[in-house]
Design an enzyme around this catalytic site. Structure first.
Site, short mmCIF file in Angstrom:
data_model
loop_
_atom_site.label_atom_id
_atom_site.label_comp_id
_atom_site.label_asym_id
_atom_site.label_seq_id
_atom_site.Cartn_x
_atom_site.Cartn_y
_atom_site.Cartn_z
N LYS A 106 -0.12 -15.26 11.42
CA LYS A 106 -0.04 -13.94 12.20
C LYS A 106 -0.95 -13.69 13.31
O LYS A 106 -2.03 -14.00 13.19
CB LYS A 106 -0.04 -12.89 10.93
N SER A 137 4.64 -5.38 8.26
CA SER A 137 4.55 -5.80 9.82
C SER A 137 4.40 -7.35 9.99
O SER A 137 4.60 -7.59 11.29
CB SER A 137 3.03 -5.26 10.08
N SER A 187 2.80 -5.29 3.95
CA SER A 187 3.24 -6.09 5.25
C SER A 187 3.57 -7.60 5.06
O SER A 187 4.04 -8.29 5.72
CB SER A 187 2.39 -6.12 6.36
N1 GLN Z 1 3.97 -0.13 6.36
C1 GLN Z 1 2.39 0.16 6.14
C2 GLN Z 1 1.95 0.89 7.41
O1 GLN Z 1 2.34 0.78 8.61
C3 GLN Z 1 1.81 -1.14 5.74
C4 GLN Z 1 1.33 -2.05 7.02
C5 GLN Z 1 0.77 -3.13 6.45
O2 GLN Z 1 0.70 -3.51 5.41
N2 GLN Z 1 -0.05 -3.82 7.46
O3 GLN Z 1 0.72 1.03 7.18
#
Ligand code: GLN
Length: 473
Positions: free
Chosen positions: A74, A149, A173
């Site tokens: 990532k 994400s 994410s």
């Molecule tokens: N959807 C959550 C956020 O926007 C989790 C994102 C993540 O785990 N990086 O914060």
């Protein structure tokens, strides 16, 4: 499909050349370019590593447990080759001078990073659509989101360019994109994996974890990246067992807790029936199913978005146009340098979160929001601890709905935050969680989420592996 273990043993024995494996991965990356899984590819770097590995084997040296495994990383995890952008304009040309600890460990085990994957900007989002460089596309169906994400890391595995990848999970994410793309994604216990070299979003919640086609492959990858790191004080000194030790051992004697709050209003009936069918299969296989209660779960999303944004506002203050960042052109003074760099460099979602986080931390509101959220976080953690008095793992869906259409969640901020309803509490409580494909709804996979006690990843993998075999599609 051959298991990661078998693939590695072929490279270790010399039956397959690491170079050939990496070439094949690069070839597949090229063929699937339209999916935008990768923000950058590292062909020279990866081929050089592969040749070095083959050379070491020819000299008779023993190779590591991930010898010749191409892996995608990532793009919020730093690699000393190429760029790390976090899918943000503000880091568009950032080059890290060092490797993240997880990358060092992968390299030492013989894995070969082949590229950096697409994500929501700074990992803020649940659909990958906040990426400044265009969202990745779900290979199963281009009209639905790949999840976020870590969408690029999930797409990379699901579209066959790499057998495994790394993502990060602050509130879902890893688990959500795994669910959307029909693969396995796992968030380890907070502190299990070093965060050194992971660009911080919300430091008390962030954790790096694996994506794979199978639970066993994910466990093998976690074996390599887990363990204390002197560069990360929050990484645990707990011993790292062999996470694959429970693979194949089945469900006998295991109890699975079903929180009654997770199966009520808001859960799509078709998703519910897939999840219930998977749990019924577990019961037939000897698992004990018990009803548990997580009464504070309804506060998890609100709590998460106070704590995560508060931490994000502090973490993102470092992007000031002086260090790291792309700088605005000809500012008149220092204030303008900061203000314009940040206005031009950050996308709308990131700005929204910095503003919200700054607000909840500001004097006068701190007690009402931030302190309150910390207290609720403790209650959520206690609720999980109580549930684990009655069961070994907790089960619930990963997502409450079938995989959403592209644009649908993104255009509706409330829908976007509610997407996280089943995943964020796991981060607030610091627990390990795994999503695996449990069945299909309208032709697309839906994820079952299994959650373990702190540092009980071995048991979580054992149960998940057994469930995976029961629901095999
Ligand atoms: N959807 C959550 C956020 O926007 C989790 C994102 C993540 O785990 N990086 O914060």
């Amino acid at each position: 499909m051959i298991s990661l273990k078998e693939q590695v043993s072929k490279v270790r024995s010399g039956e397959t050349q690491a170079e050939a494996v990496v070439k094949e991965a690069l070839n597949q990356i090229g063929k699937t370019q339209h999916l935008k899984a990768y923000l950058s590819v590292l062909p020279e770097y990866a081929l050089e590593k592969a040749r070095a590995l083959d050379g070491r084997r020819e000299k008779g040296e023993a190779l590591g447990p991930l010898a010749g495994v191409p892996i995608a990383i990532k793009d919020n995890i730093v690699v000393s080759s190429g760029k790390t952008t976090c899918a943000s304009r503000i880091l568009e040309n950032f080059q890290s001078p060092y490797d993240a600890t997880v990358v060092e460990r992968l390299l030492a085990a013989g894995a070969i990073p082949v590229g950096k994957t697409n994500l929501d900007e700074f990992a803020m989002g649940a659909t990958s659509e906040t990426s400044a460089f265009g969202a990745p596309i779900n290979p199963l169906d281009p009209t639905v989101i790949p999840g976020g994400s870590s969408g690029g890391s999930a797409v990379a595995v699901a579209s066959g360019s790499v057998p495994v990848s790394l993502g990060s999970d602050t509130g879902g994410s890893i688990r959500q994109p795994a669910a959307c793309c029909g693969i396995v994604g796992m968030k380890p216990t907070y502190g299990r994996v070093s965060r050194y070299g992971l660009v911080a979003y919300a430091s008390s919640l962030d954790q790096i974890g694996p994506f794979a086609h199978t639970v066993a492959d994910a466990a093998l990858l976690l074996n390599v990246i887990a363990g204390h790191d002197k560069h990360d004080n929050t990484s645990s000194t707990q011993e790292v067992p062999d996470f694959t030790a429970g693979i194949g051992k089945g469900l006998k004697g295991k109890s699975i807790g079903i929180p009654k709050e997770c199966f009520g209003e808001g859960l799509d009936p078709e998703v519910e029936s897939v999840i219930r069918a998977a749990l019924a299969a577990c019961e037939r296989e000897g698992a004990k199913i018990v009803e548990v209660s997580l009464p504070s779960l309804k506060y998890a999303v609100a709590t998460y978005y106070v704590i995560a944004t508060a931490e994000a506002s502090a973490n993102l203050s470092r992007y000031d146009g002086v260090r790291y960042t792309t700088r605005t052109q000809s500012p008149k003074n220092l204030y303008e340098l900061y203000a314009k760099t940040r206005s031009e460099g950050f996308g709308a979602e990131v700005k929204k979160r910095i503003l919200l986080g700054t607000y909840v931390l500001s004097s006068g509101f701190y007690d009402a929001y931030y302190m309150q959220a910390q207290k609720v976080r403790r209650v959520i953690t206690d609720d999980y601890a109580n549930a684990f008095k009655q069961c070994d793992v907790v089960a619930m869906p990963t997502l409450a709905t079938p995989t959403p259409k592209v644009g649908k969640v993104f255009q509706d901020p409330m829908a976007m935050y509610l997407q996280d309803i089943y995943t964020v509490a796991v981060n607030l409580a610091g627990l390990p969680g795994l999503s695996l494909p449990a069945g299909k709804v309208a032709g697309l996979p839906t994820g079952l989420q299994l959650i373990g006690r702190p540092f009980a990843e071995q048991e979580l993998f054992q149960v998940s592996d057994a469930v995976e075999k029961l629901v095999a599609m």
